[in-house]
Design an enzyme around this catalytic site. Structure first.
Site, PDB file in Angstrom:
ATOM      1  N   HIS A 288       0.848  -1.324   0.074  1.00  0.00           N
ATOM      2  CA  HIS A 288      -0.035   0.152  -0.028  1.00  0.00           C
ATOM      3  C   HIS A 288       0.861   1.464  -0.012  1.00  0.00           C
ATOM      4  O   HIS A 288       1.776   1.251   0.532  1.00  0.00           O
ATOM      5  CB  HIS A 288      -0.986   0.158   1.198  1.00  0.00           C
ATOM      6  N   ASP A 300       5.774   2.884   7.127  1.00  0.00           N
ATOM      7  CA  ASP A 300       4.219   2.269   6.607  1.00  0.00           C
ATOM      8  C   ASP A 300       3.644   3.287   5.936  1.00  0.00           C
ATOM      9  O   ASP A 300       3.027   4.215   6.209  1.00  0.00           O
ATOM     10  CB  ASP A 300       3.427   2.271   8.209  1.00  0.00           C
ATOM     11  N   GLU A 334      -5.394   1.716   2.230  1.00  0.00           N
ATOM     12  CA  GLU A 334      -5.237   0.714   2.972  1.00  0.00           C
ATOM     13  C   GLU A 334      -5.597   0.998   4.507  1.00  0.00           C
ATOM     14  O   GLU A 334      -6.230   0.285   5.295  1.00  0.00           O
ATOM     15  CB  GLU A 334      -4.110   0.225   2.905  1.00  0.00           C
ATOM     16  N   GLU A 335      -5.051   2.333   4.802  1.00  0.00           N
ATOM     17  CA  GLU A 335      -5.140   2.785   6.174  1.00  0.00           C
ATOM     18  C   GLU A 335      -6.603   2.907   6.605  1.00  0.00           C
ATOM     19  O   GLU A 335      -6.743   3.305   7.602  1.00  0.00           O
ATOM     20  CB  GLU A 335      -4.414   4.126   6.474  1.00  0.00           C
ATOM     21  N   ASP A 366       4.123  -5.072   3.632  1.00  0.00           N
ATOM     22  CA  ASP A 366       3.754  -4.016   4.342  1.00  0.00           C
ATOM     23  C   ASP A 366       4.483  -3.783   5.582  1.00  0.00           C
ATOM     24  O   ASP A 366       4.429  -4.509   6.757  1.00  0.00           O
ATOM     25  CB  ASP A 366       2.418  -4.269   4.813  1.00  0.00           C
ATOM     26  N   HIS A 466       2.530   4.923  12.985  1.00  0.00           N
ATOM     27  CA  HIS A 466       1.416   5.590  12.982  1.00  0.00           C
ATOM     28  C   HIS A 466       1.555   7.017  13.606  1.00  0.00           C
ATOM     29  O   HIS A 466       0.688   7.546  14.367  1.00  0.00           O
ATOM     30  CB  HIS A 466       0.113   5.249  13.380  1.00  0.00           C
TER      31      HIS A 466
END
Length: 594
Positions: A288, A300, A334-335, A366, A466
């Site tokens: 992603h 990420d 994706e998130e 990922d 994140h």
């Protein structure tokens, strides 16, 4: 409705393919060499993808992300994502080996209002799942807890809700299974609303029990689901204690507020099909490209995306064209619930099911640069983790491609749960064999893992996950250097026929002789014909690959010894040959959909 600019190849009979042995058997330090094939010219580290290749593209994606900090970095519906996609398209088109297109899809985009649960006059403020349902106004009902055999409130099994009355507001602990599974189970039990509260996090991380769960994916939107939101750990613990202490005939009531509305926004995936390769047999490799709005998302998942771009360049540079078609995919959204990859598969189901049938395997990358990394391989054979999803046949063979490779170079590895919590979910839901690699996110690194991989035990594998600190400076270059060649190896193993022609005997139509069972240290000058089928080695009693040696706990064998003895040089050389045979593995053609 998807607008898909991919060209589907004309339907024709698939070429016949033999299922070759996925690995040579190691026993007592010697290799039983397959009698049917000699080693091809291409070495086992095949395409030669390097960490430096990946870092070139990762640096560019990092710069793009940082330049759009004010606009949510590479969030799926922001200008940073568009800029990153344009860069990726330029790289892919520049190889001259791929046709590149965008696949547009619609994303249900939520706008959030209040999320709270009021109990006995106290209002506990919560947060939202990305695509869960909301409540019009408020909702008052009895509070209830699911209960498993251990007395926990995890809600991972439908039976955990046996005592939950229909219409109740259900309070569920985070952990073990996906948020989607918890919400689905509560919905099946007739819950009027669902609140999932956070679980304990290590004090070393500075995480307060009052912290909210944020950026929480709960799967694709399902309008039939019960409304759902999240609560901090301290709030959930306090409410659960009230519910547990209440007399059975005087249940505790609560009032839920989950204000949310959905808009519809478009995004797109970037799809690149190799010009070379059989269009009736497609290997899809994806990552992603989008990130969260809270940070640059360099690990990420610019890291996985950069690996896809580096892989494309090495595929284009290969002297021997790929035998199967390779489809590289950079997924969006994706998130916010695996939306892009799910939309891709759903579109094939609805509009081109024959094209879905042509996909023989899917590989997913990922996060491959976590600062406190481990080398994780999706545990398709469930040797360490019982999977919460159905694992398609052929996935364990994909896992073994990675683990045999790591064993051959004495690289430690561990199993990581085959959970479906990334972009392989839609593929495995439709019976497509899948595998992948993962360097870790918010799992706690153990002492044994720290011994194997370095880093710090007792804290997250990626302390920047994140957050605004998911930057290029916090990517672990050692991890990139380990994962990059493994990604190239797996692509080669699945998309190239790595065998040479067998000897002319026996004549076509005659049964092939049985493979030799005598330990062999080198192939004969005139290899005999291949057996019609050769099964993959069965998992050992310890759950590791057969012949891989002892394992400790949930840690995979490092490949450095067998039965405690160093692998002889001859056996190690032949292990490379065995890996070539593994590289020639053809994942069995798709079976009838169930």
């Amino acid at each position: 409705m998807l607008r898909n600019t991919l060209h589907s190849p004309p339907s024709r009979a698939r070429r016949a393919s033999a299922l070759l042995a996925t690995a040579a058997l190691v026993g007592g330090g010697l290799l039983i060499a397959p009698a049917a094939f000699a080693a091809p010219a291409t070495p086992p580290d095949d395409l030669g993808v390097t960490g430096a290749d990946v870092m070139t593209h990762l640096t560019e994606l990092s710069d793009i992300s940082e330049s759009f900090a004010a606009d949510g970095y590479r969030v799926w519906n922001g200008p940073g994502y568009e800029a990153a996609a344009r860069y990726a398209e330029q790289v892919l088109e520049g190889t001259g080996a791929f046709t590149v297109s965008r696949q547009t899809f619609e994303v249900p985009t939520p706008e959030f209002g209040e999320a709270s649960l009021t109990v006995d006059g106290t209002t506990y403020t919560g947060s939202h799942f990305d695509l869960s349902e909301g409540i019009e106004g408020d909702y008052t009902a009895q509070l209830s807890l699911p209960s498993d055999a251990d007395g926990a409130h995890l809600g991972c099994e439908p039976g955990d809700f046996a005592a939950v009355p229909a219409g109740a507001i259900v309070l569920i602990q985070r952990g073990i299974c996906t948020f989607e599974a918890k919400i689905d189970n509560a919905t099946a039990a007739g819950a009027g609303a669902v609140f999932v509260y956070n679980n304990e996090r290590p004090a070393e991380e500075g995480v307060s029990p009052d912290d909210q769960l944020t950026n929480v994916a709960s799967g694709p939107r399902n309008e039939d689901d019960s409304p759902a939101a999240t609560l901090p750990q301290a709030s959930g613990d306090a409410i659960a204690a009230l519910v547990a202490a209440a007399p059975a005939d005087v249940p505790v009531e609560g009032t839920a507020v989950i204000e949310k509305q959905f808009l519809v926004t478009e995004s797109f995936n970037v799809i690149a099909d190799s010009i070379a390769g059989d269009p009736d047999d497609t290997v899809v490799i994806g990552a992603h490209l989008d990130g969260v709005a809270e940070g640059p998302g360099v690990n990420d998942n610019a890291s996985g995306s950069a690996a896809i771009l580096a892989l494309a360049e090495r595929i284009a540079a290969s002297e021997t064209p790929n035998d199967k078609r390779i489809r590289l995919a950079l997924w969006s959204a994706e998130e916010v619930g695996l939306v892009g990859s799910t939309a891709y598969v759903d579109d094939l189901i609805a509009n081109d099911p024959a094209e879905l049938e042509r996909i023989s395997s899917y590989l997913n990358y990922d996060m491959i640069g976590s600062e406190n990394f481990t080398v994780g391989v999706y545990d398709a054979n469930e040797s360490t983790y019982e999977a919460p999803v159905e694992i398609p046949a052929g996935s364990a063979e994909i896992e073994q491609i990675y683990t045999d490779y790591f064993d051959a170079i004495d690289q430690p590895w561990i199993d990581t749960e085959y959970s479906g919590r990334s972009d392989y979910q839609a593929f495995i839901d439709n019976g497509i064999p899948a595998g992948g690699l993962f360097s870790g996110a918010d799992d706690i690194k153990t002492e044994e893992q720290a011994r194997l991989f370095g880093g710090t035990a007792g804290v997250f594998m990626d302390r920047n996950y994140h957050t605004i600190d998911d930057t290029l400076a916090n990517v672990n270059r050692d991890a990139i250097d380990i994962f990059a060649p493994a990604i190239g190896h797996a692509a080669f193993a699945l998309a190239w026929d790595a065998t040479v022609e067998p000897s002319p005997e026996p004549t076509p139509g005659e049964p092939s002789p049985e493979p030799t069972t005598e330990p062999t240290v080198a192939p004969t000058a005139e290899p005999t014909a291949a057996p019609t089928t050769a099964p993959s080695p069965a998992p050992s009693a310890t759950g590791g690959p057969a012949g891989s040696g002892p394992r400790g706990g949930d840690l995979a064998n490092t490949g450095s010894d067998v039965d405690g003895s160093p692998l002889p040089a001859v056996g190690a050389g032949m292990l490379a040959l065995g890996l070539i045979v593994a590289a020639g593995t053809v994942i069995a053609r798709r079976r009838t959909q169930q």
